[in-house]
Scaffold this active site. Structure first.
Site, short mmCIF file in Angstrom:
data_model
loop_
_atom_site.label_atom_id
_atom_site.label_comp_id
_atom_site.label_asym_id
_atom_site.label_seq_id
_atom_site.Cartn_x
_atom_site.Cartn_y
_atom_site.Cartn_z
N ASP A 1 -5.38 -8.45 -32.44
CA ASP A 1 -4.66 -9.89 -32.54
C ASP A 1 -3.49 -9.95 -33.45
OD1 ASP A 1 -5.61 -10.05 -35.26
OD2 ASP A 1 -7.46 -11.31 -34.77
N PRO B 1 -30.61 -9.64 -20.85
CA PRO B 1 -30.14 -11.05 -21.23
C PRO B 1 -30.34 -11.12 -22.96
CG PRO B 1 -31.40 -11.30 -19.47
CD PRO B 1 -31.79 -10.06 -19.69
N LYS C 1 -42.34 -10.05 -25.79
CA LYS C 1 -41.23 -10.40 -24.75
C LYS C 1 -39.73 -10.21 -25.13
CE LYS C 1 -44.07 -13.16 -21.64
NZ LYS C 1 -44.11 -14.46 -21.11
#
Lengths: 151, 151, 151, 151
Positions: A26, A68, A98
């Site tokens: 940047d 995800p 999980k």
């Protein structure tokens, strides 16, 4: 990026590498921080692939959506800049029924630049619930395969 | 993005908006998560600008490097997808002597999709220490101006 | 990416490689096309570095701004997708007094996916004209060094 | 971005806007050029949406893949930088049986910064040919609707 077991500093991990491009930086002449999340994402995908769970394959063969994120964060200790060669280390901090919690370290010449963390799950679509995204209980063979790669 | 005070749910904040582009989304048809960090970064820059501390101006007039991140994270509650119009809320959770902690919420039609947080400082180069990056004690007028925008 | 001379199909070139990440791909499950321009940009920077004109060094030692683009384009013959390993070939099509025209080819397993082109110059700031960006007449040693790398 | 007809300089077009973010810029303090292709891509998608052919809808209702690119290019006349407000103009230069050629202009305060062009088609999967991507003959109602938006 190639994922491989890599014992360092007394702790096993999987390691990949990335060389910073001009376009990753940047106006302050340092890596624009959202890019680190891209590379840490890819590091996790590389780890899963090395364990036999390549993304395209699990989407096609197992109807998994992928891996995800429930949460992701990073602490930025030192900046990286153009052409830096980064080492990205990945380990699993915790296996839950999980969810799995990953830890990442990004280093340049052995110096720690960034610490990252991710909470992930295996995403599946619940057909009986209109396709709602849900977290699959982590298959033991998935856990074992990842642990084997990390060493 | 325009930054403006916006009291919602009993809590003052600054709010900007973003419309997801096709190119912001990944093969799972949802926003690729590192993009959220780009938008939260811009939300903070918009807040600083609304408070009179536009990035280009502070770099030129005050020799500030900008507002570097010490840490950034996000929790992903629900995915966003192509053409979603997102509302991005920003507030300051805590002012420390040299750090400020920001909280963000990304909503679509009033539904919370993402919670984010950032720990930032005002970066300056210490000439007497070879240009080393350091955190400036937060100027009271900076704190006051940001607080005024948030309302 | 490592730049190296690589004669293929009867034509000398410099070659680098890139492996597509999940995050490089879009909802159509193919590489989102602006990413190709990032990789072709980096391919040119890698070529310049291999020729002894690394970007950070020329910015610091020669006060060059870098190698700005006057024009860039690409023809997309076939899509690339997640985890594809791409070969990126770079050659100079034409040297002009102040411009150089580059040609790129992106291949996967020998199959041509993308053809790209760039018109570049060496950017300098004209102090006598208020810092206006201008094109430096291409130094013969720059031309010779690039030609040597391409082989 | 909102797409709307906008006659300027004697030529009808559709116009959208974009404000450059800090993260869109590179170490030369100007917009990193691949980002322009992202915005020109979105400008075309906005035009199609304004004409009644929103991407998600055509993917769902018409089984179109979208509007793939056969070619894209840009000429860079002047740089853009942080916080610049850009006007992006889009017009169709030529309708062919299966292709449409778009022209873009990016302006800041009426000054031309970038000229872009795209060759696009409507992508469909040919079921009878194993899902091969093919170009649909452009439906007359698509051509008419786009022409109406451009004005």
């Amino acid at each position: 990026m190639q994922s491989s077991p890599s014992p360092t500093a007394g702790s096993a991990c999987s390691a990949t590498s990335h060389r910073d491009a001009f376009g990753d930086c940047d106006p302050a002449n340092i890596v624009y921080f959202p890019n680190f999340y891209r590379w840490l994402d890819q590091a996790t995908h590389d780890l899963c692939e090395a364990a036999g769970f390549e993304l395209t394959a699990v989407r096609r063969d197992r109807q998994w959506v992928g891996f995800p994120l429930a949460e992701a964060g990073a602490r930025f200790h030192r900046p990286a800049t153009i052409n830096d060669l980064l080492r990205i280390e990945t380990r699993v901090k915790e296996w839950r029924p999980k969810m799995f919690l990953l830890e990442h370290r990004i280093l340049r010449d052995g110096m720690l630049l960034v610490e990252g963390w991710q909470t992930r799950f295996i995403g599946v679509h619940l057909v009986e619930q209109g396709g709602r995204l849900a977290a699959l209980p982590l298959p033991p063979e998935f856990v074992a395969a990842i642990d084997r790669v990390i060493g």
